[in-house]
Write a protein that holds these residues in place. Structure first.
Motif, short mmCIF file in Angstrom:
data_model
loop_
_atom_site.label_atom_id
_atom_site.label_comp_id
_atom_site.label_asym_id
_atom_site.label_seq_id
_atom_site.Cartn_x
_atom_site.Cartn_y
_atom_site.Cartn_z
N LEU A 1 -81.38 -30.30 30.69
CA LEU A 1 -81.42 -28.84 30.82
C LEU A 1 -80.14 -28.23 30.28
CD1 LEU A 1 -82.84 -28.60 34.45
CD2 LEU A 1 -83.95 -27.74 32.37
N LEU A 2 -79.07 -28.93 30.56
CA LEU A 2 -77.74 -28.59 30.07
C LEU A 2 -76.85 -29.77 30.40
CD1 LEU A 2 -75.99 -26.02 32.49
CD2 LEU A 2 -77.56 -27.83 33.18
N GLY A 3 -75.75 -29.91 29.70
CA GLY A 3 -74.83 -30.97 30.05
C GLY A 3 -74.27 -31.74 28.87
N GLU A 4 -72.94 -31.90 28.90
CA GLU A 4 -72.22 -32.71 27.92
C GLU A 4 -71.27 -33.60 28.72
OE1 GLU A 4 -73.08 -31.49 24.51
OE2 GLU A 4 -74.34 -30.24 25.83
N ALA A 5 -71.18 -34.85 28.33
CA ALA A 5 -70.28 -35.78 29.02
C ALA A 5 -69.09 -36.07 28.12
CB ALA A 5 -71.02 -37.08 29.33
N VAL A 6 -67.93 -35.54 28.51
CA VAL A 6 -66.76 -35.76 27.67
C VAL A 6 -66.02 -37.01 28.16
CG1 VAL A 6 -65.27 -34.19 28.99
CG2 VAL A 6 -64.71 -34.71 26.64
N VAL A 7 -65.61 -37.81 27.20
CA VAL A 7 -64.95 -39.09 27.50
C VAL A 7 -63.54 -39.06 26.92
CG1 VAL A 7 -65.03 -41.58 27.18
CG2 VAL A 7 -67.17 -40.27 27.34
N PHE A 8 -62.54 -39.26 27.77
CA PHE A 8 -61.18 -39.45 27.28
C PHE A 8 -60.92 -40.95 27.25
CE2 PHE A 8 -60.94 -35.14 28.97
CZ PHE A 8 -60.36 -34.49 27.89
N ASN A 9 -60.82 -41.48 26.06
CA ASN A 9 -60.63 -42.92 25.94
C ASN A 9 -59.23 -43.34 26.35
OD1 ASN A 9 -63.28 -43.27 24.85
ND2 ASN A 9 -62.48 -42.23 23.03
N ARG A 10 -58.31 -42.42 26.19
CA ARG A 10 -56.95 -42.64 26.69
C ARG A 10 -56.71 -41.57 27.76
NH1 ARG A 10 -52.62 -41.89 23.22
NH2 ARG A 10 -53.75 -40.46 21.86
N PRO A 11 -57.07 -41.87 28.99
CA PRO A 11 -57.05 -40.81 30.01
C PRO A 11 -55.67 -40.22 30.21
CG PRO A 11 -57.49 -42.98 30.99
CD PRO A 11 -57.54 -43.15 29.51
N GLU A 12 -54.64 -40.91 29.77
CA GLU A 12 -53.29 -40.38 29.96
C GLU A 12 -53.04 -39.12 29.12
OE1 GLU A 12 -54.12 -43.18 28.47
OE2 GLU A 12 -52.90 -43.57 26.67
N ILE A 13 -53.90 -38.84 28.15
CA ILE A 13 -53.66 -37.61 27.37
C ILE A 13 -54.19 -36.36 28.10
CG2 ILE A 13 -53.63 -38.82 25.14
CD1 ILE A 13 -56.42 -37.71 24.58
N ALA A 14 -54.98 -36.57 29.12
CA ALA A 14 -55.52 -35.41 29.86
C ALA A 14 -55.61 -35.73 31.34
CB ALA A 14 -56.88 -35.02 29.30
N PRO A 15 -54.48 -36.07 31.94
CA PRO A 15 -54.54 -36.55 33.33
C PRO A 15 -54.94 -35.47 34.34
CG PRO A 15 -52.27 -36.25 32.65
CD PRO A 15 -53.12 -36.05 31.43
N GLU A 16 -54.87 -34.22 33.94
CA GLU A 16 -55.17 -33.14 34.88
C GLU A 16 -56.28 -32.25 34.34
OE1 GLU A 16 -51.23 -31.50 35.62
OE2 GLU A 16 -50.87 -33.09 37.09
N PHE A 17 -57.24 -32.87 33.68
CA PHE A 17 -58.33 -32.13 33.07
C PHE A 17 -59.19 -31.41 34.11
CE2 PHE A 17 -62.46 -31.96 30.74
CZ PHE A 17 -62.03 -31.25 29.62
N ASP A 18 -59.21 -31.95 35.32
CA ASP A 18 -60.01 -31.30 36.37
C ASP A 18 -59.55 -29.86 36.64
OD1 ASP A 18 -57.63 -32.53 37.28
OD2 ASP A 18 -58.37 -32.71 39.32
N TYR A 19 -58.26 -29.63 36.59
CA TYR A 19 -57.77 -28.26 36.74
C TYR A 19 -58.33 -27.36 35.64
CZ TYR A 19 -53.77 -29.56 39.87
OH TYR A 19 -52.96 -29.97 40.89
N ALA A 20 -58.30 -27.85 34.43
CA ALA A 20 -58.78 -27.05 33.30
C ALA A 20 -60.25 -26.71 33.46
CB ALA A 20 -58.52 -27.78 31.99
N LEU A 21 -61.03 -27.67 33.91
CA LEU A 21 -62.46 -27.43 34.12
C LEU A 21 -62.67 -26.27 35.08
CD1 LEU A 21 -64.15 -30.90 34.60
CD2 LEU A 21 -64.21 -29.39 32.62
N LYS A 22 -61.94 -26.32 36.18
CA LYS A 22 -62.09 -25.27 37.18
C LYS A 22 -61.61 -23.92 36.64
CE LYS A 22 -62.83 -23.24 41.07
NZ LYS A 22 -64.21 -22.83 41.31
N GLN A 23 -60.45 -23.95 35.98
CA GLN A 23 -59.86 -22.71 35.49
C GLN A 23 -60.74 -21.98 34.49
OE1 GLN A 23 -56.48 -22.72 32.57
NE2 GLN A 23 -55.36 -21.98 34.35
N ARG A 24 -61.46 -22.74 33.66
CA ARG A 24 -62.28 -22.11 32.62
C ARG A 24 -63.73 -21.89 33.07
NH1 ARG A 24 -58.35 -20.99 28.37
NH2 ARG A 24 -56.55 -21.88 29.44
N GLY A 25 -63.98 -22.07 34.37
CA GLY A 25 -65.32 -21.78 34.87
C GLY A 25 -66.34 -22.85 34.56
N ALA A 26 -65.90 -24.08 34.35
CA ALA A 26 -66.83 -25.15 33.95
C ALA A 26 -67.17 -26.11 35.07
CB ALA A 26 -66.24 -25.93 32.78
#
Lengths: 341, 341, 341, 341
Positions: free
Chosen positions: C207-232
């Motif tokens: 219906l909707l949905g994209e799964a983003v994969v960080f292969n080197r998670p150290e480049i985006a260790p705080e991505f969860d904040y960004a998700l929330k901040q941008r309404g995602a």
């Protein structure tokens, strides 16, 4: 070494420094509310023949471009520029950093024409999947030394109005444009034909300073907030006011620019006599001759200038810039060095 | 009328203007690559005793604050400030305009303490539903005239390091802090205890200019891009370099600030002798006496100053600011006027 | 009317709807902390063979692109994209709205190559007057139906690493790429060769949905904040978890994409047999045949599709898209209609 | 364990899932141009009795708040909110990330009143050194369960109009507000009294979805661009349209909210009978009883809920939330467990 690298190698015209000294201990209100700034604004409004305009002083071109554009555009709107435009080529993404796309157009001479803009509007029609072009940004003189003729600006202006596009002119080198031998525009014309433009001081005799003019002040009624928010409102606004007051007294601004143009065109003439081609048809203070690499190499021993781009295996275009402070004897020396080849 | 309204009512210290004139026709590289700027940076690094630091010159406090903060923080990070902090109270949302929240703390004296910061960290714990506090912003002297003692800054510094928070000091009035009679901090201490700080020129004798110092340059290795992008890189960077060169020659910077402090404290003493209370315990060049409204009204006939806030039906606090240029005879006249009540 | 307009005309694969119903009243933690999301992430990490990766679920391609890019870039950094790239051509300036320039490259087939990137690096060398290119954005399959071969991605990957550029792959149509007949890449290859990529669900049965994969998670260790901040960050993150759980069970994701490709290629074969040229060499579910305008006009009576662009006076390219839901009988009907011309 | 932690623990009301299934293979236009969305918008406009309104569907509250606010405000403008407001307390700086300050006001009950706003206007008067307050953000029901009475909203509305402030209502829990026993507002009232508001689906029976209504569509004529730019325009917009169509059919939306309220108030009554105080006077589906810590500890064995904040050494406030899906038998079990203490 003598530098033809740019038009901001020296300080300020001595009149400015003298006035700064003379006014130094006068206590003045801060943040542009000083009497010098008020007088300078009045003087500019008189010279553009538009008493209802609003005038603000800023420190430099990038700062002016980004604050004007960020103030006028809504979040989904974009600005159209020649690919050589300063906002695209030389400002470290300053406009994008305020959230707006710069849509670029390849041009031969750094100038935008109706067909360029019409093509952009066509490409950006699929609302809402694309940004909305809302402003046309032009430079006069352009970043490659060319200037707009009055009929060209009239056409652009009429088109922009018909398409509800703001027309904004970057005048970092406006003095040089308006004093070019082929110029037929006046400050009052610019005021009549654009929504906003600015009068560049930094590259024409000031220590720093650009005077932005909103010809229709109702499009930016709260620009003062933007100035402060983006760090452009100088506590000692007097520094800008005093400079523009001096520059617009007795045509100093135009005399300085005319000198810069004459120096560049003197070199241009010598180059033409030697048979060298130029990359652009400049009538202002930036010229782009195409020279044999060994000539470039030899001139580089005594003069500083940018090697602009390689043309072929044996030739490159260079950029030579003159200014209000360029020493005519150095120009003559340069020409005589040139003639030796 | 004589103004005690702020410390940017006059121009620049004459040494600066003389040097600008003397250097005026020397051709220099643009954008801060001039020899004056290079020398001034070296001089500052020597005075802070930190050769590995990086130093940049900017035009004003708001500009400096917003570019430093936007450069150091990631998109979801926030800065903690006293509610009186300049970035919260006086900069038109400049920090928020770069995308970051300013988290404020109510303080009695404009200074942040560990408990204030610890409380913020506790309130901002519910990751990822809240921003992440990542920087502590302090001013020295503060916006209400107080200063940090060395032990206070040492405590803050240790705490910030333990919590991985940047410690950034706004030094718009740093000279006044470091020359206050109760000061025990040196430039070298600031360099050892903060991640970044700046040395304010605008409010201490320059036409404009702040020198930002990154004590750990690895936290902002590409700050030059940010300067350009935000419109802060002056084409004639010499203007800033020359000023800091003069200010840091023969302790001029400190002498100017000490004069400003002495003038304010002379008034403060007279006020205390008259029995007037003050809103804050300032030892620097801003004082906030609480005066009867009729005294305020009478002084307003001859002097300009801000009425800061009403205290009760008959009294208000006012703000009096002195500067490097304050005329001691005017201070004496003010005091003698005051004594008449 | 039957639509070949896009691959999101229908709802979701029935397995997904059934699972949504079955799980409906199970109480789950919000914001992606539900057990379905946890399981789906584990399943994806297993399929990409990278247990240390971090996986996040978002709602759509534009949202994913803007949040990933805004999270990884510093304020003065830019992303390089083909001019046909979704982030440049179809997302209303979403990237610029986060403050970053999209530097575009003209390509013949929608794919970036080392030479393209090297040229950009050369053009953006004049630090600090230009943005710093820091990320390469590619789409697989591209917006015009082409795919990357393994050797191409290996080359790009090695080059990006050598130049400290992030390599980010938009996988809005990743299933279609990985099931194309000429594909030789696996999910594990993508994980090894890119810094981040995403697996598009919206255009392949969700219906909707994209799964983003960080292969080197150290480049985006705080991505969860960004998700929330941008309404995602969806309160009911289960909606995304359940869908990816179903899609990655029993290869459903790949089977759906393979069907879409087969349907498009069946039409492509028929068009080739009729002698029609195509604008791009697509092996996936988007094809761009060049048809006589009267054929287009006639087909438009029964089928919906985009007229992509005029080719000459009598011909235009159209875009036909098939999906997991495309009815083979309609494809056959279309082909038989086509054969009548 | 049974959860009273929030109102998004379960999936969607079964009517919605059934309709998604039924409509699943109908081919529809993308990006909100589907017939379901069109019908749902018409239905909402009818229920608010405002045919000229514009309605848009988004995915969640944070997304809606940030896009509405970023669309309406100019760069120097700010929004006023209660300190408990979702945009300040729970959205990771989403508003500041769009460049705007959230000015907060401490309130006793989560509601803003004229005096609060007037005080902010007074504090933000020193143009241009402060942001310009331009919008008032309120939530109904509030984040702590309280609701606005009609006279309160009328007063706020009149005041905002007189001060040229936008009035924007966050309706993430609007259903719960409008079905509270002490409510006297209707959807039509909201439409008459606010500039924009939204109808929350996520917390009242939808999988996801908020319907934002611009009562004066001229204030956001190009909102569609903003939706796309911020990643909020779902390719399968049908997902949102179908849900609102179901929710606004036969008063389902209001019936679901009323159930949630009844469940919470049933618990509230039992708590009151036991003599427990509450932190806020909620009449909706969120209640905040103050309980002895040992009671909390014991209830935590069987029920999930947030411990909101410590009150004294022996007591804490907890938050209990019920929803459209709350099982009445679980509520009764909870009450009976409670009675045992």
């Amino acid at each position: 070494m003598y530098s033809f690298k740019n038009d901001y190698s020296e300080g300020a015209h001595p009149n400015i420094l003298h006035k700064l000294m003379e006014a130094n201990l006068s206590q003045q209100a801060g943040y542009g509310e000083d009497t010098y700034s008020q007088e300078a604004k009045a003087l500019i409004k008189q010279q553009i023949n538009k008493p209802e305009a609003s005038v603000y002083f800023l420190s430099g071109g990038t700062q002016t471009n980004l604050i004007v554009i960020a103030s006028l555009l809504r979040i989904h709107e974009a600005v159209i520029s020649a690919k050589t435009g300063h906002i695209y080529a030389n400002e470290t993404g300053a406009i994008e950093a305020t959230g707006h796309r710069v849509i670029t157009v390849e041009t031969a001479d750094g100038k935008l024409r109706i067909a360029d803009i019409a093509q952009v509007l066509k490409e950006y029609a699929l609302r809402p999947h694309v940004v909305k072009p809302k402003m046309v940004y032009i430079s006069n003189s352009t970043e490659i030394g060319t200037i707009y003729q009055k009929w060209e600006l009239e056409e652009l202006s009429a088109y922009c109005r018909s398409e509800s596009l703001y027309l904004f002119m970057d005048g970092a080198r406006l003095g040089h444009a308006l004093t070019a031998t082929n110029n037929d525009l006046t400050l009052a014309d610019l005021s009549a034909l654009t929504d906003a433009f600015y009068i560049g001081g930094t590259k024409n005799g000031a220590l720093l300073g650009e005077a932005v003019v909103f010809n229709r002040p109702e499009i930016a009624p709260e620009f003062d907030y933007a100035l402060k928010q983006r760090g452009a409102l100088l506590a000692k606004g007097r520094l800008l006011g005093i400079q523009f007051l001096e520059l617009f007294k007795d045509d100093l601004y135009f005399n300085l620019a005319a000198h810069a143009n004459q120096m560049a065109q003197k070199i241009a003439l010598a180059l033409a006599e030697k048979g060298y081609a130029t990359l652009t048809q400049s009538t202002t203070n930036q010229i782009f001759p195409i020279l044999p690499n060994e000539v470039i190499s030899s001139l580089s021993q005594k003069y500083e200038f940018y090697v602009w781009k390689p043309i072929d295996a044996g030739h490159s275009a260079v950029r030579l810039i003159t200014s209000w402070a360029t020493d005519e004897s150095k120009v003559e020396e340069f020409i005589s060095d040139l003639k030796r080849f």
